[in-house]
Design a protein around this motif. Structure first.
Motif, PDB file in Angstrom:
ATOM      1  N   UNK A  27       0.870  -1.165   0.000  1.00 14.89           N
ATOM      2  CA  UNK A  27       0.000   0.000   0.000  1.00 14.89           C
ATOM      3  C   UNK A  27       0.914   1.223   0.000  1.00 14.89           C
ATOM      4  N   UNK A  28       1.140   1.734  -1.231  1.00 12.36           N
ATOM      5  CA  UNK A  28       2.287   2.589  -1.458  1.00 12.36           C
ATOM      6  C   UNK A  28       2.015   4.070  -1.320  1.00 12.36           C
ATOM      7  N   UNK A  29       0.771   4.517  -1.516  1.00  8.79           N
ATOM      8  CA  UNK A  29       0.561   5.953  -1.581  1.00  8.79           C
ATOM      9  C   UNK A  29      -0.898   6.288  -1.371  1.00  8.79           C
ATOM     10  N   UNK A  30      -1.147   7.521  -0.915  1.00  4.33           N
ATOM     11  CA  UNK A  30      -2.501   8.039  -0.823  1.00  4.33           C
ATOM     12  C   UNK A  30      -2.956   8.612  -2.157  1.00  4.33           C
ATOM     13  N   UNK A  31      -2.088   8.655  -3.147  1.00  7.96           N
ATOM     14  CA  UNK A  31      -2.420   9.101  -4.500  1.00  7.96           C
ATOM     15  C   UNK A  31      -2.503   7.895  -5.423  1.00  7.96           C
ATOM     16  N   UNK A  32      -3.228   8.062  -6.542  1.00  4.33           N
ATOM     17  CA  UNK A  32      -3.277   6.993  -7.527  1.00  4.33           C
ATOM     18  C   UNK A  32      -1.891   6.765  -8.126  1.00  4.33           C
ATOM     19  N   UNK A  33      -1.535   5.506  -8.297  1.00  3.02           N
ATOM     20  CA  UNK A  33      -0.274   5.145  -8.942  1.00  3.02           C
ATOM     21  C   UNK A  33      -0.566   4.909 -10.417  1.00  3.02           C
ATOM     22  N   UNK A  34      -0.027   5.760 -11.271  1.00  2.00           N
ATOM     23  CA  UNK A  34      -0.296   5.694 -12.697  1.00  2.00           C
ATOM     24  C   UNK A  34       0.751   4.897 -13.457  1.00  2.00           C
ATOM     25  N   UNK A  35       1.941   4.699 -12.867  1.00  2.00           N
ATOM     26  CA  UNK A  35       3.065   4.179 -13.641  1.00  2.00           C
ATOM     27  C   UNK A  35       3.936   3.257 -12.808  1.00  2.00           C
ATOM     28  N   UNK A  36       4.441   2.190 -13.450  1.00  2.00           N
ATOM     29  CA  UNK A  36       5.416   1.281 -12.844  1.00  2.00           C
ATOM     30  C   UNK A  36       6.437   0.855 -13.885  1.00  2.00           C
ATOM     31  N   UNK A  37       7.700   0.763 -13.495  1.00  2.00           N
ATOM     32  CA  UNK A  37       8.727   0.240 -14.391  1.00  2.00           C
ATOM     33  C   UNK A  37       9.858  -0.361 -13.572  1.00  2.00           C
ATOM     34  N   UNK A  38      10.326  -1.555 -13.965  1.00  2.00           N
ATOM     35  CA  UNK A  38      11.487  -2.173 -13.336  1.00  2.00           C
ATOM     36  C   UNK A  38      12.766  -1.627 -13.976  1.00  2.00           C
ATOM     37  N   UNK A  39      13.798  -1.455 -13.186  1.00  2.00           N
ATOM     38  CA  UNK A  39      15.100  -1.080 -13.730  1.00  2.00           C
ATOM     39  C   UNK A  39      15.658  -2.251 -14.530  1.00  2.00           C
TER      40      UNK A  39
END
Length: 255
Positions: A27-39
């Protein structure tokens, strides 16, 4: 105590590529998470939020390493394939190019996508950057001098673009996705008004398969000629993003 509302889910893929198990939900944030990317080295996970924050996480501990403020809603944040750069796009015409290690701002690129850049991706040789936005155009840029190489006008708004490791690319958006080769020639298209909008897209390393997320909370798996399978449909909200680790062991989705 802060209320954490939006989550990141990390999955492990089987050797047969047909099933997935959720390893960890954050549960990462109180905002919507729009993006994810692995290095590219699979050591870090990059997330982008509606708050304007771009957050770099350690994959082994899921602890926060760095935070960058984009200054507007973030729709996408991605690593270049050599991990030297990070591109950030969102609710402004400017794409921010960051240092891949420090998240320091290196350059800005005015894309003229009608004030919203929904997605971007670096080609595997890191010599090109592809962007899409609110103007229904897909644009390809030279990363040496940031000059415009090619523009394609899409039938509908494009929400997601992604390069394969053979330098083909996929464009996805309102009820459709399309594949293009290195000569910008379209090789496959799916247009189906019964399908919800594709919001996130990632091509698996090797270039044969992709995963896509949509506004109905579904996670799709498909090959590059359009054979689709719903992997999971139990998510209660829209899934905005998904990402593969470069060794194909994991993928993550968020919304």
């Amino acid at each position: 105590m802060q209320s954490w509302l939006f989550l990141i889910a990390v999955f492990c893929l089987t050797a047969q590529q047909t099933a997935a198990w959720c390893l960890k939900t954050v549960f990462a944030s109180a905002s919507e998470i729009k993006s994810l990317d692995f290095s590219p080295d699979s050591q870090y996970l990059l997330s982008g939020e509606t708050s304007g924050k771009v957050i770099l996480w350690r994959m082994d501990t899921l602890e926060i390493v760095k935070v960058y403020n984009f200054g507007a809603v973030v729709w996408e944040a991605v690593f270049s394939k050599d991990q030297k750069l990070i591109g950030v796009a969102g609710a402004q015409n400017n794409v921010h190019i960051l240092n891949g290690l420090t998240l320091a701002l290196i350059s800005t690129l005015n894309t003229n996508h009608n004030n919203i850049v929904f997605d971007l991706d670096f080609r595997y040789d890191s010599q090109c950057l592809i962007t899409c936005g609110n103007d229904q155009n897909t644009k390809i840029w030279n990363t040496t001098d940031w000059s415009l190489i090619n523009t394609d006008n899409n039938k509908h708004i494009c929400y997601s673009v992604e390069y394969a490791d053979n330098n083909w690319y996929v464009v996805a958006g309102q009820h459709y996705y399309e594949t293009y080769d290195t000569n910008f020639t379209r090789n496959y298209q799916l247009h189906d008004n019964s399908i919800m909008d594709f919001l996130g897209l990632r091509i698996r390393p090797g270039g044969q398969y992709l995963i896509a997320t949509n506004s109905n909370g579904n996670l799709y798996s498909a090959d590059m000629i359009g054979n689709n399978t719903i992997v999971a449909d139990a998510f209660p909200n829209s899934l905005y993003s998904c990402g593969y680790s470069r060794d194909s062991s994991y993928f993550a989705t968020a919304g």
